[in-house]
Write a protein that holds these residues in place. Structure first.
Motif, PDB file in Angstrom:
ATOM      1  N   GLY A 140       0.789  -1.223   0.000  1.00 11.90           N
ATOM      2  CA  GLY A 140       0.000   0.000   0.000  1.00 11.90           C
ATOM      3  C   GLY A 140       0.823   1.276   0.000  1.00 11.90           C
ATOM      4  O   GLY A 140       0.275   2.373   0.046  1.00 11.90           O
ATOM      5  N   GLY A 141       2.153   1.153  -0.055  1.00 11.56           N
ATOM      6  CA  GLY A 141       3.022   2.341  -0.086  1.00 11.56           C
ATOM      7  C   GLY A 141       2.947   3.034  -1.434  1.00 11.56           C
ATOM      8  O   GLY A 141       2.967   2.398  -2.484  1.00 11.56           O
ATOM      9  N   ALA A 142       2.836   4.373  -1.409  1.00 13.77           N
ATOM     10  CA  ALA A 142       2.729   5.154  -2.647  1.00 13.77           C
ATOM     11  C   ALA A 142       4.124   5.493  -3.174  1.00 13.77           C
ATOM     12  O   ALA A 142       5.035   5.810  -2.408  1.00 13.77           O
ATOM     13  CB  ALA A 142       1.946   6.430  -2.384  1.00 13.77           C
ATOM     14  N   HIS A 143       4.278   5.423  -4.503  1.00  9.37           N
ATOM     15  CA  HIS A 143       5.547   5.747  -5.160  1.00  9.37           C
ATOM     16  C   HIS A 143       5.272   6.679  -6.329  1.00  9.37           C
ATOM     17  O   HIS A 143       4.223   6.611  -6.964  1.00  9.37           O
ATOM     18  CB  HIS A 143       6.224   4.481  -5.689  1.00  9.37           C
ATOM     19  N   ARG A 144       6.241   7.566  -6.604  1.00  9.14           N
ATOM     20  CA  ARG A 144       6.139   8.474  -7.743  1.00  9.14           C
ATOM     21  C   ARG A 144       7.510   8.540  -8.403  1.00  9.14           C
ATOM     22  O   ARG A 144       8.515   8.729  -7.729  1.00  9.14           O
ATOM     23  CB  ARG A 144       5.713   9.861  -7.299  1.00  9.14           C
ATOM     24  N   GLN A 145       7.559   8.379  -9.714  1.00  7.86           N
ATOM     25  CA  GLN A 145       8.820   8.457 -10.459  1.00  7.86           C
ATOM     26  C   GLN A 145       8.706   9.579 -11.488  1.00  7.86           C
ATOM     27  O   GLN A 145       7.843   9.543 -12.360  1.00  7.86           O
ATOM     28  CB  GLN A 145       9.096   7.128 -11.166  1.00  7.86           C
ATOM     29  N   GLU A 146       9.580  10.591 -11.352  1.00 12.10           N
ATOM     30  CA  GLU A 146       9.643  11.683 -12.330  1.00 12.10           C
ATOM     31  C   GLU A 146      10.480  11.222 -13.523  1.00 12.10           C
ATOM     32  O   GLU A 146      11.526  10.603 -13.350  1.00 12.10           O
ATOM     33  CB  GLU A 146      10.286  12.916 -11.711  1.00 12.10           C
TER      34      GLU A 146
END
Length: 161
Positions: A140-146
């Protein structure tokens, strides 16, 4: 055609100066004495290989080149289950009117996933923008990759690198 006499005189003076300099300064360096204690007495130093058995055992246990080591290999007493590798975002593709996030996992083909698609091992793609991808993992951990954020900002401002 003969060279001008002035040039011949200058060349002659140059040769004469060189000859005088050679006679005054000598014929070059003297030879090296290679008698007792000279070059013949030198030997290659002895080399004792280091003891690396302990380091090699650790090296093999930790799988430094991306091997699928187990938790038990790294932490004694841990579960022997192998962790699922985390997917890595490598880009965004446009197919018709929908955006697809491009993920890679070791040993699997390229994954092209739209928003809402499930990732292998759990998790879900939550958002796709031209320069970013967001997803959640199995816990359930949120991740964001630019993606290409620096290039996109330069293109908008018109500045060069």
């Amino acid at each position: 055609m003969m060279p001008p006499p002035k040039l011949l005189r200058l060349a002659g003076l140059g040769l004469l100066a060189g000859a005088v300099g050679y006679l005054l300064l000598g014929q070059g360096p003297r030879g090296v004495d290679t008698g007792a204690g000279g070059l013949d007495a030198w030997e290659l130093p002895a080399y004792a290989p280091p003891a690396t058995a302990e380091a090699e055992a650790i090296w093999r246990r930790r799988h430094p080149w991306g091997g699928a080591g187990s938790e038990a290999d790294i932490v004694p007493g841990a579960a022997a289950a192998v962790r699922q590798p985390r997917p890595a975002v490598i880009g965004v593709a446009i197919e018709g009117q929908r955006a697809l996030a491009l993920f890679v996992l070791p040993g699997q083909p390229l994954l092209r996933l739209p928003v809402g698609a499930e990732l292998p091992g759990g998790g879900r793609v939550t958002a796709i923008a031209p320069t970013a991808v967001e997803w959640t993992d199995a816990d359930g951990g949120a991740h964001r990759q630019e993606l290409l954020a620096a290039s996109a900002s330069r293109a908008q401002t018109g500045s060069d690198p």
